[in-house]
Enzyme design. Sequence first.
Site, PDB file in Angstrom:
ATOM      1  N   GLU A   1     -32.668  42.046  30.678  1.00  0.00           N
ATOM      2  CA  GLU A   1     -31.218  41.786  30.768  1.00  0.00           C
ATOM      3  C   GLU A   1     -31.022  40.496  31.538  1.00  0.00           C
ATOM      4  OE1 GLU A   1     -28.838  44.734  32.902  1.00  0.00           O
ATOM      5  OE2 GLU A   1     -27.036  43.889  31.993  1.00  0.00           O
TER       6      GLU A   1
ATOM      7  N   CYS B   1     -25.526  46.614  31.233  1.00  0.00           N
ATOM      8  CA  CYS B   1     -24.065  46.472  31.245  1.00  0.00           C
ATOM      9  C   CYS B   1     -23.626  45.197  30.544  1.00  0.00           C
ATOM     10  CB  CYS B   1     -23.545  46.438  32.674  1.00  0.00           C
ATOM     11  SG  CYS B   1     -23.814  47.963  33.547  1.00  0.00           S
TER      12      CYS B   1
ATOM     13  N   ASN C   1     -24.519  51.257  25.767  1.00  0.00           N
ATOM     14  CA  ASN C   1     -25.292  51.321  27.014  1.00  0.00           C
ATOM     15  C   ASN C   1     -24.465  52.089  28.039  1.00  0.00           C
ATOM     16  OD1 ASN C   1     -27.477  50.300  28.933  1.00  0.00           O
ATOM     17  ND2 ASN C   1     -25.605  49.641  29.972  1.00  0.00           N
ATOM     18  N   GLU C   2     -25.045  53.102  28.604  1.00  0.00           N
ATOM     19  CA  GLU C   2     -24.376  53.912  29.631  1.00  0.00           C
ATOM     20  C   GLU C   2     -22.944  54.260  29.238  1.00  0.00           C
ATOM     21  OE1 GLU C   2     -25.016  52.281  33.558  1.00  0.00           O
ATOM     22  OE2 GLU C   2     -27.149  52.765  33.424  1.00  0.00           O
TER      23      GLU C   2
HETATM   24  O1  AHR Z   1     -30.389  47.458  35.525  1.00  0.00           O
HETATM   25  C1  AHR Z   1     -29.176  47.061  36.063  1.00  0.00           C
HETATM   26  C2  AHR Z   1     -28.000  47.832  35.494  1.00  0.00           C
HETATM   27  O2  AHR Z   1     -28.105  49.183  35.799  1.00  0.00           O
HETATM   28  C3  AHR Z   1     -27.867  47.808  33.991  1.00  0.00           C
HETATM   29  O3  AHR Z   1     -27.213  46.693  33.545  1.00  0.00           O
HETATM   30  C4  AHR Z   1     -27.065  49.040  33.718  1.00  0.00           C
HETATM   31  O4  AHR Z   1     -27.330  49.565  32.430  1.00  0.00           O
HETATM   32  C5  AHR Z   1     -27.429  49.967  34.831  1.00  0.00           C
HETATM   33  O5  AHR Z   1     -26.336  50.544  35.405  1.00  0.00           O
END
Ligand code: AHR
Length: 649
Positions: free
Chosen positions: A51, A245, A366-367
């Site tokens: 990321e 995120c 994601n999440e």
């Molecule tokens: O790894 C950091 C963050 O943690 C990621 O962006 C998210 O998916 C999680 O909350």
Amino acid sequence: MKIINFIIKSLLLFLIVSSISLGIELPQVLTIETQELGLSIPKTLYGIFFEDINHAVDGGIYAELIRNRSFEHTDKYEGWNIQILNDSGVKIYVDNKNPIHKNNSNYLKLELPSEMSEIIITNNGYGGIPLKKGEKYILSYYIKGDPNFEGTIKIGLGDKRGNLYTKEYVEKQKFLNEWKKISIEFTSNEEILDAQLVFRIKGIGSFCLDMISLFPEKTWNGMRLDLVEMLEKLKPGFIRFPGGCLVEGDSLKNAYRWKDTIGKIEERKTNRNLWGYHQSYGIGFYEYLLLCEHLKAEPVPIFNAGMSCQVRGAEYCPLDKMEEWVKDVLDFIEFANGSIDTYWGSIRASLGHPEPFNIKYVGIGNENWGDEYHIRFKLFWKAIKEKYPNMKIIFSGPPSYEGSAFRQAWNFAMEIGVDIFDEHIYSTPEWFLANSDRYTKYLREGPKVMVGEYAAHPVGRRNNLQGALAEASFMTGLEKNSDIVMMASYAPLFNRINWSQWIPDLIWFDNYRVFGTPSYYVQKLFSENRGDFVLKSSLTEEQLFLIGYRFKSLYHVCSFDNNTKEIIIKVVNPWAEDKSVKIEIKGKMNLIGEGKIIEISSKNPLDENYFDNLKIFPKEKEVKDLKNPFVYTFKAYSMTILRLKVSNF
Ligand code: AHR
């Protein structure tokens, strides 16, 4: 019978008492069954989570040395410093009337009204541009302007005051009224850690600059060689990209859209990510696919599910407008896998890759959690499965790994029979130690599990050995349950020191150095010593009850490497005492006697690594003449891997 029992008991008591009185601890026994191979361990088990957080990409693996090369950042002048030496009414500003491309709207306009006008423009990259002695650098920029400009533009690498170190390049050409790309090479004669890119301008007239870019000549597809090498050493089974995120955005406006990230660099959009900085998208989905191919890792692209980050107050795409988000995924699959006769397949070919990448997985969201996600997920699910029935779709778990949102997510996943469920676990080292058997309790009939993000967070969120050993203990359970856990990745991957938003992380770097944390070495060792099949094993264990948790005295997993014909034993001792274990191989395999032992350990579990002070790293030694059974002492605060050659497999 009573007499025999009495004799046996007395003998046992004698053995225990004598071993205590001799100061020898009675060893635990690790029995490894080799009659049959156990479950097959997927090659995808250990992967990486990528990321652009902590400047992992821009200011990180992307080797671009100029920050804000196209003046698109929220602060349009970020990274740039403008000194007017002779102010004769000079105007310098960011304009957008005639851009190189609509996606790249801003550029710098300079209006110099008199022959005496003199300015210096510098860019310091990410806290100083690092130059290596004897290395070549390639500077490029776009320029257009008034054909009657009279004067000189000197360009080079220099200091903050604009003094040039390199033999400067002087722009002599007549400007055109249209954008023209200029490329120049520089060689640095010295090692300088905080150079600046310098433009010294003197003259009359006006002109515009954009896409001012500087790369070392030596990169891997535009990526920093030292950071790519760190990834190569991890031998990842998959890469999950581009986040996190970041995929979601803090509104749908800055959600990650893959189509913005491919094609000519100067025509890519830039995007402010929710970690607070701008991404140039110089590394986009095509480059991620190339990286996966290079590392022989399965690509696991994650797409926005038509909703922005729920933790930050979600924005939902109305259901009747979801088509465009779903189409994005279908188009990407065509881009990655389609023949060159398809629209997106032909675009891939035009970028230089006619062969399909053959991706097998896509992740939706994601999440995310709750009904809004479930309704949207179903739209993706239906459309993808209709067109690509073999594509494995990853369903996102919520940010929590237990509790009501988590349970609701699993119920939904079971109900519609999703392929893979993505769990994210950030917790204390104690949690990881106490939950190494988490996946033994999972139903085997349901979705497979990807632990797409996890990390132990010790006190102060330090990257220390204690956290790494807790992760290692947990990983023994992932491997033992790799019939259900098919992918796992530590998160986040990178940390640009002093420019980060999140700790702990796997790999830390600055402008010119890099080091792996203790967690990095744990990931590397598990990946290198995965094995092909789990071997059934059991360890006589003392259970430890501490601070309300039940722990194991040692954590272990055993496997068989079909290539090298070795039994691999991984043992983690996260505790303060050495532990002796009698290791016994049962069944058809025979120890040849040769092997090697790889270990990371320290007397201090709070030890951390730093650039010039690596305390935790693997040490390896050969062993000979091992006889079955044998006793091995696992040091306090250690992770040990024994690779033992066998015959009769
Ligand atoms: O790894 C950091 C963050 O943690 C990621 O962006 C998210 O998916 C999680 O909350």
